[in-house]
Every structure is written in C-alpha cells, then in structure tokens.
Design a protein around this motif. Structure first.
Motif, PDB file in Angstrom:
ATOM      1  N   VAL A  58       0.947  -1.301  -0.089  1.00 52.12           N
ATOM      2  CA  VAL A  58      -0.016   0.011  -0.216  1.00 52.12           C
ATOM      3  C   VAL A  58       0.967   1.332  -0.036  1.00 52.12           C
ATOM      4  N   TYR A  59       0.839   2.184  -1.026  1.00 53.33           N
ATOM      5  CA  TYR A  59       1.436   3.195  -1.042  1.00 53.33           C
ATOM      6  C   TYR A  59       0.725   4.492  -1.365  1.00 53.33           C
ATOM      7  N   THR A  64       1.667  14.388  -9.221  1.00 51.60           N
ATOM      8  CA  THR A  64       1.952  15.431 -10.185  1.00 51.60           C
ATOM      9  C   THR A  64       3.465  15.533 -10.277  1.00 51.60           C
ATOM     10  N   VAL A  65       4.076  14.721  -9.448  1.00 55.00           N
ATOM     11  CA  VAL A  65       5.780  14.595  -9.669  1.00 55.00           C
ATOM     12  C   VAL A  65       5.923  13.899 -10.916  1.00 55.00           C
ATOM     13  N   ARG A  66       6.857  14.637 -11.637  1.00 50.61           N
ATOM     14  CA  ARG A  66       7.061  14.381 -13.214  1.00 50.61           C
ATOM     15  C   ARG A  66       7.442  13.065 -13.199  1.00 50.61           C
ATOM     16  N   GLU A  67       6.713  12.314 -14.096  1.00 50.86           N
ATOM     17  CA  GLU A  67       6.941  10.882 -14.659  1.00 50.86           C
ATOM     18  C   GLU A  67       6.747   9.770 -13.553  1.00 50.86           C
ATOM     19  N   LEU A  68       6.392  10.026 -12.271  1.00 48.76           N
ATOM     20  CA  LEU A  68       6.250   9.147 -11.090  1.00 48.76           C
ATOM     21  C   LEU A  68       5.465   8.208 -11.576  1.00 48.76           C
ATOM     22  N   ALA A  69       4.057   8.392 -12.102  1.00 46.57           N
ATOM     23  CA  ALA A  69       2.909   7.263 -12.285  1.00 46.57           C
ATOM     24  C   ALA A  69       3.555   6.439 -13.413  1.00 46.57           C
ATOM     25  N   LYS A  70       4.279   7.234 -14.472  1.00 43.85           N
ATOM     26  CA  LYS A  70       4.768   6.143 -15.539  1.00 43.85           C
ATOM     27  C   LYS A  70       6.134   5.361 -14.807  1.00 43.85           C
ATOM     28  N   ARG A  71       6.614   5.625 -13.735  1.00 42.95           N
ATOM     29  CA  ARG A  71       7.934   5.048 -13.246  1.00 42.95           C
ATOM     30  C   ARG A  71       7.185   4.012 -12.468  1.00 42.95           C
ATOM     31  N   LEU A  72       6.154   4.065 -11.678  1.00 43.08           N
ATOM     32  CA  LEU A  72       5.352   3.156 -10.896  1.00 43.08           C
ATOM     33  C   LEU A  72       4.588   2.054 -11.868  1.00 43.08           C
ATOM     34  N   ALA A  73       4.034   2.559 -13.025  1.00 37.27           N
ATOM     35  CA  ALA A  73       3.683   1.359 -13.819  1.00 37.27           C
ATOM     36  C   ALA A  73       4.555   0.672 -14.643  1.00 37.27           C
ATOM     37  N   ASP A  74       5.758   1.261 -14.790  1.00 38.18           N
ATOM     38  CA  ASP A  74       6.851   0.498 -15.660  1.00 38.18           C
ATOM     39  C   ASP A  74       7.442  -0.404 -14.486  1.00 38.18           C
ATOM     40  N   VAL A 116       9.657   0.536  -4.942  1.00 40.78           N
ATOM     41  CA  VAL A 116       8.367   1.495  -5.183  1.00 40.78           C
ATOM     42  C   VAL A 116       8.465   2.402  -4.017  1.00 40.78           C
ATOM     43  N   ILE A 117       8.542   2.211  -2.710  1.00 45.21           N
ATOM     44  CA  ILE A 117       8.215   3.034  -1.515  1.00 45.21           C
ATOM     45  C   ILE A 117       9.411   4.007  -1.780  1.00 45.21           C
ATOM     46  N   ALA A 118      10.628   3.923  -2.115  1.00 43.24           N
ATOM     47  CA  ALA A 118      11.819   4.828  -2.403  1.00 43.24           C
ATOM     48  C   ALA A 118      11.561   5.730  -3.472  1.00 43.24           C
ATOM     49  N   GLU A 119      10.729   5.867  -4.314  1.00 43.34           N
ATOM     50  CA  GLU A 119      10.526   6.641  -5.276  1.00 43.34           C
ATOM     51  C   GLU A 119      10.400   7.885  -4.715  1.00 43.34           C
ATOM     52  N   ARG A 120      10.920   8.924  -5.388  1.00 38.53           N
ATOM     53  CA  ARG A 120      10.645  10.284  -5.188  1.00 38.53           C
ATOM     54  C   ARG A 120       9.194  10.516  -5.690  1.00 38.53           C
ATOM     55  N   GLY A 121       8.378  11.233  -4.420  1.00 35.16           N
ATOM     56  CA  GLY A 121       6.904  11.418  -4.721  1.00 35.16           C
ATOM     57  C   GLY A 121       6.069  10.543  -3.954  1.00 35.16           C
ATOM     58  N   VAL A 122       6.771   9.357  -3.604  1.00 29.19           N
ATOM     59  CA  VAL A 122       6.084   8.441  -2.970  1.00 29.19           C
ATOM     60  C   VAL A 122       5.817   8.683  -1.424  1.00 29.19           C
ATOM     61  N   ARG A 123       4.810   8.963  -0.900  1.00 30.61           N
ATOM     62  CA  ARG A 123       4.836   9.572   0.552  1.00 30.61           C
ATOM     63  C   ARG A 123       4.725   8.530   1.580  1.00 30.61           C
ATOM     64  N   HIS A 124       4.212   7.673   1.481  1.00 31.03           N
ATOM     65  CA  HIS A 124       3.955   6.758   2.424  1.00 31.03           C
ATOM     66  C   HIS A 124       3.852   5.495   1.849  1.00 31.03           C
ATOM     67  N   GLY A 125       4.377   4.091   2.371  1.00 27.08           N
ATOM     68  CA  GLY A 125       4.497   2.885   1.983  1.00 27.08           C
ATOM     69  C   GLY A 125       4.482   1.833   2.870  1.00 27.08           C
TER      70      GLY A 125
END
Length: 158
Positions: A58-59, A64-74, A116-125
């Motif tokens: 759960v995270y 709005t963080v640039r490319e975050l949604a794409k990085r997570l999907a990737d 995933v949790i360490a990605e910039r823009g992930v606030r909680h995981g």
C-alpha cells in the motif's frame, strides 16, 4: 514471566494509552506484549530470505511528480511475475493511493516494495507479507477432469 523496566517518552505513553483504550486492553503490559509479538512476527517475515509470500503493498504518491505514475507503472510491468493485481484510489487533486497485490519469492517481493516506496514522490508505503508454500496438487473441480495446478498454503509462524 520476567519483569522488565523500559523508559518511554510522554508522547509515546500517551499514544500507547490511546491504543489501549481503543483496543480494550486492561494494562500496559498486555498491550506491549501484543505489540512486541506482532512486531517480531512481522520482522521474521521481513527478514526471511527463503520461501514465497503473498503480500499487499500500500502506498500513497503524488501523481503530479514528473513521470512518477509512469515509473510506478513501469516497475509493475518489469515485475509482472510478482504483480497479481492493483487498485488505485484518487484521494485529492494530487494524491493517489494504490494497493498492489504481490506473489512470489519473499526476497524479490521485499526488494520490489522497497524500490516502489523509495521512489521520489511516494509519501507513504507499507508492505504486509504473509509467508506461503506453493504446492502443485492434482484434483478435479466440479465435473472437470482432474488436473495439476498450484495451491498456495499459508505457512504458520514458528
């Protein structure tokens, strides 16, 4: 049973007392014993380097963080062998919560979750992992002919 003495700051004691009241504990010793057991059980799962697990990751992230949604999907696509399913909920104009169901080798699931949790823009995981054993079993379902397929059995904590 042994008696131990611990020192906790006032804020932690207040939080413990609220926890106790909400859960109906009669005294701090009972609450601390249960919390210690739960923490040690989770630590055993988290530090297990062998075996398989099923897990919920759960995270909450800022879409709005640039490319975050794409990085997570990737990340999920690159680990399609671990990702079983995912559900996303929009919390506000910028925040999304995602629940990803995972299955695989415990070490790989933990590594993926940490990434995933360490990605910039992930606030909680948070990852909740349950140790399992995958067994190939042969039997029929209903009127179908017997066939061999995997069954996942929860391993009991030791």
């Amino acid at each position: 049973m042994q008696r131990v003495t611990i020192t906790l700051d006032d804020e932690l004691i207040a939080e413990l007392d609220r926890f106790m009241k909400g859960r109906g504990y009669q005294n701090r010793s009972e609450a601390i014993r249960d919390l210690a057991r739960a923490g040690m059980q989770q630590a055993r799962v988290e530090t297990s380097d062998s075996g398989d697990c099923v897990a919920a990751l759960v995270y909450v992230y800022d879409h709005t963080v640039r490319e975050l949604a794409k990085r997570l999907a990737d990340a999920h696509h690159h680990h399609h062998d671990l990702s079983v399913a995912a559900m996303q909920v929009h919390l506000d104009h910028a925040s999304c919560m995602e629940v990803a169901l995972l299955r695989g080798a415990t070490q790989e699931v933990h590594h993926f979750a940490e990434h995933v949790i360490a990605e910039r823009g992930v606030r909680h995981g948070r990852l909740v992992a349950v140790p399992v054993e995958v067994k190939q079993e042969t039997h029929a379902h209903g009127k179908d002919q017997a066939k061999r397929h995997p069954h996942i059995h929860v391993r009991h904590a030791g």
